[in-house]
Design an enzyme around this catalytic site. Structure first.
Site, PDB file in Angstrom:
ATOM      1  CE  LYS A  49      -3.762  -2.404   2.282  1.00 28.04           C
ATOM      2  NZ  LYS A  49      -4.351  -2.833   3.555  1.00 28.04           N
ATOM      3  CD  GLN A  93      -3.315  -4.305   6.757  1.00 27.75           C
ATOM      4  OE1 GLN A  93      -3.262  -3.345   6.010  1.00 27.75           O
ATOM      5  NE2 GLN A  93      -3.931  -5.424   6.417  1.00 27.75           N
ATOM      6  CG  ASP A 116     -11.324  -0.323   3.924  1.00 27.25           C
ATOM      7  OD1 ASP A 116     -12.131  -0.306   2.967  1.00 27.25           O
ATOM      8  OD2 ASP A 116     -10.524  -1.255   4.116  1.00 27.25           O
TER       9      ASP A 116
END
Ligand code: NDP
Length: 280
Positions: A49, A93, A116
């Site tokens: 990422k 994460q 997200d």
């Protein structure tokens, strides 16, 4: 003839487009990623990422924390990132170490930086049909990939295997919003094979290698494989690819399908949050 749903190709186009848009910006979008512990898969995901963000021209900030980090310390760092004007997007994460309450951590992220759509405020908006700041990366990437190949969703029977907050649940909601007829299956579902055989589109996000075999799939079905599994050191999805391929009309490979799309959507969401925060 079966068509491969090439997530890598589409992801590259999306990131190229973001790169062009970013090049003219004086202040660059900034993505912050918190990773706690040393889960090998998570370390690779975060590295990928960060690499992709930097290729586009974004600023990126990775905050690695030890496995035994306290929840209080983790939350403090999120509060600091929430306050930092130059940070536009925050990703924690997952999975987190077991002693940390995932819910508390996710809810601590400022909704306008929740890249997200993890938090209940953003996910709740999506559930109610209101626009959250951004849509969740993996489901958004799957739908973008299907749209890119003009695969009709309206009125079609779609089986989503998996009901996690990250993939299966939001994906089912988003597919319903596109007028698909969705069946949300999980580990307690009975007669999964019968449901699968009645499905136009099967999306598997179970994390279970060889779950979707050729006898689950009717001729011409669309197959999307979200799963990431390691079998004898080899990366594989949930679908028995070689045997399902000849029956499918469209199918995603693993790797090269949903994975690159997830990262591309993370980048697109970072850019969208930047735009929202710099509107005035
Ligand atoms: P979770 O483990 O949180 O959820 C798995 C879901 O699958 C659960 O709802 C579970 O049911 C269901 N399930 C498990 N086994 C079966 C089975 N045999 N039959 C039917 N349903 C089953 O995983 P995630 O949603 O986080 O991820 C799913 C997979 O997708 C993983 O392999 C993960 O690595 C991968 N992934 C890939 C991404 C990508 O970009 N390609 C992004 C995110 C995840 P129940 O609820 O009853 O336990």
């Amino acid at each position: 003839m079966t068509v491969i749903l090439d997530g890598r190709l589409l992801a590259d186009k999306i990131t190229q487009n973001l790169k062009e848009k970013t090049s003219s910006l004086k202040i660059k979008p900034k993505l912050a990623v918190i990773i706690a512990g040393d889960n090998p898969a998570s370390l690779i995901y975060v590295k990928n990422k960060q690499k992709r963000a930097e290729e586009i021209g974004f600023e990126s900030l990775v905050l690695p924390m030890p496995q035994d980090v306290s929840e209080e310390n983790l939350l403090e760092n999120i509060y600091i990132l929430n306050e930092m004007k130059e940070v536009n997007a925050i990703l924690v994460q997952l999975p987190l170490p077991n002693h940390i309450n995932k819910f508390n951590v996710i809810e601590a992220i400022a909704p306008e930086k929740d890249v997200d759509c993890f938090s209940s405020r953003n996910a709740g908006k999506m559930l109610c049909g209101y626009q959250p700041y951004v849509l969740p990366c993996t489901p958004k990437g799957i739908i973008r990939l299907l749209d890119n190949y003009n695969i009709e969703l309206e009125g079609r029977n779609v089986l989503v295997i998996g009901r996690s907050n990250i993939v299966g649940k939001p994906l089912s909601v988003m597919l319903q919003a596109r007028n698909a007829t969705v069946t949300a299956a999980h580990s307690k579902t009975r007669n999964l094979k019968d449901i699968a055989l009645n499905s136009d589109i099967i999306i598997s996000a179970a994390g279970c290698a060889n779950l979707v075999t050729a006898d689950f799939v009717r001729e011409g079905a669309v197959i999307v494989d979200v799963g990431i599994n390691r079998v004898n050191g080899k990366l594989t999805g949930d679908v028995d690819f070689s045997n399902v391929y000849p029956k499918a009309s469209y199918i995603t490979p693993v790797p090269g399908g949903v994975g690159p799309m997830t990262i591309a959507m993370l980048m697109e969401n970072t850019f969208e949050l930047y735009q929202i925060q710099n509107q005035n």
